[in-house]
Design a protein around this motif. Structure first.
Motif, short mmCIF file in Angstrom:
data_model
loop_
_atom_site.label_atom_id
_atom_site.label_comp_id
_atom_site.label_asym_id
_atom_site.label_seq_id
_atom_site.Cartn_x
_atom_site.Cartn_y
_atom_site.Cartn_z
N SER A 196 0.80 -1.22 0.00
CA SER A 196 0.00 0.00 0.00
C SER A 196 0.83 1.27 0.00
N LYS A 197 2.11 1.18 0.38
CA LYS A 197 2.97 2.38 0.43
C LYS A 197 3.87 2.49 -0.79
N LEU A 198 3.67 1.66 -1.78
CA LEU A 198 4.51 1.69 -2.99
C LEU A 198 4.26 2.99 -3.76
N PRO A 199 5.31 3.67 -4.19
CA PRO A 199 5.14 4.91 -4.97
C PRO A 199 4.47 4.65 -6.33
N VAL A 200 3.62 5.59 -6.73
CA VAL A 200 2.89 5.48 -8.00
C VAL A 200 2.84 6.84 -8.68
N ALA A 201 2.98 6.84 -10.00
CA ALA A 201 2.80 8.05 -10.79
C ALA A 201 1.79 7.78 -11.89
N VAL A 202 1.00 8.77 -12.22
CA VAL A 202 0.05 8.69 -13.34
C VAL A 202 0.30 9.91 -14.22
N ILE A 203 0.49 9.67 -15.51
CA ILE A 203 0.84 10.75 -16.44
C ILE A 203 -0.12 10.73 -17.62
#
Length: 262
Positions: A196-203
């Motif tokens: 649940s703490k994994l970094p995520v990016a949305v572009i």
């Protein structure tokens, strides 16, 4: 006076990857193919400014191919491609990103071969690598990620890709294309794996003037995407490499402070 019959060149087809969106990110070879084209069949994800590389005399036909708004079926596009090649000469099939990364490029090459038409492929920059890179997010980085996966978010049936169940377990960077409408489902997969703490990016609209960017962790990314008003087309990037982005440091600091308070 009888009009001279137009000379038709030898039928041939060139599949060209237009890159992630910025018209300057097409390859020189791709631009030269456009300059030589008699007909250009282009997809929805292609920036129309790329068409400026083509001759003003070239026939330019929009054939759609975006999720939810197909102007033509794949079968129809295949047939158009061949028919125009036989009647006009050189057809450039212009596709967003790279023709062989979820672009159904091989199907088109194979269809052309059935009519004995020579087909060439000119690769393009896939958004799966280039768009994170433009945001200074490497898909691999020593000590954080030794490999990366590129996965489609939605299958032809509209279901979430089975590969995502495996991808959520890996420590590799996972780049999801065509997956924004499945973001909540993908987040649940990562949460079920205790990540649940994994970094995520949305572009969204990566490399273009309309680009939008959201960054967070698995637990927060849905909310951040909604706040930023991000829509399709967008790519999702799951992995520790996202933490290298400058905007992630405040997020890290926030959670570190919360942990200390607890």
């Amino acid at each position: 006076m009888i009009e001279a019959k137009r000379k038709i060149r030898e039928p041939r087809i060139t599949l060209v990857g237009a890159g992630p969106g910025d018209p300057e990110l097409i390859t020189m070879k791709g631009a030269n193919a456009l300059k030589d084209a008699d007909v250009v069949l282009y997809d929805a994800l292609v920036n129309e400014k790329v068409l400026e590389y083509a001759s003003t005399d070239a026939i330019k036909i929009y054939v759609g191919k975006r999720s939810g708004e197909h102007s033509y079926s794949q079968e129809a596009v295949n047939q158009l491609m061949v028919d125009y090649a036989l009647n006009y000469g050189h057809v450039v099939r212009l596709k967003g990103g790279d023709p062989f990364v979820f672009g159904r490029g091989y199907e088109e090459v194979n269809f052309a071969a059935g009519y004995s038409i020579v087909a060439q492929v000119i690769p393009g920059l896939s958004s799966s690598i280039s768009v994170p890179g433009l945001q200074q997010i490497p898909v691999t980085h020593r000590g954080l990620s030794e490999s990366f996966w590129v996965v489609t978010g939605t299958t032809a049936s509209g279901a979430i890709s089975n590969d995502l169940y495996e991808a959520a377990r890996t420590k590799a960077t996972v780049v999801v294309l065509m997956g924004l409408n499945k973001l909540k489902d993908i987040v649940k997969l990562y949460q079920q794996e205790g990540r649940s703490k994994l970094p995520v990016a949305v572009i969204q609209n990566g490399s273009t003037e309309n680009e939008k960017f959201a960054i967070g962790i698995v637990d927060t990314i849905v909310e951040v995407v909604e706040e930023k008003g991000i829509g399709a087309p967008a790519i999702l990037v799951f992995g520790e490499v996202v933490s290298l982005h400058p905007e992630f440091q405040p997020i890290r600091d926030f959670f570190a402070a919360v942990k200390e308070e607890l």
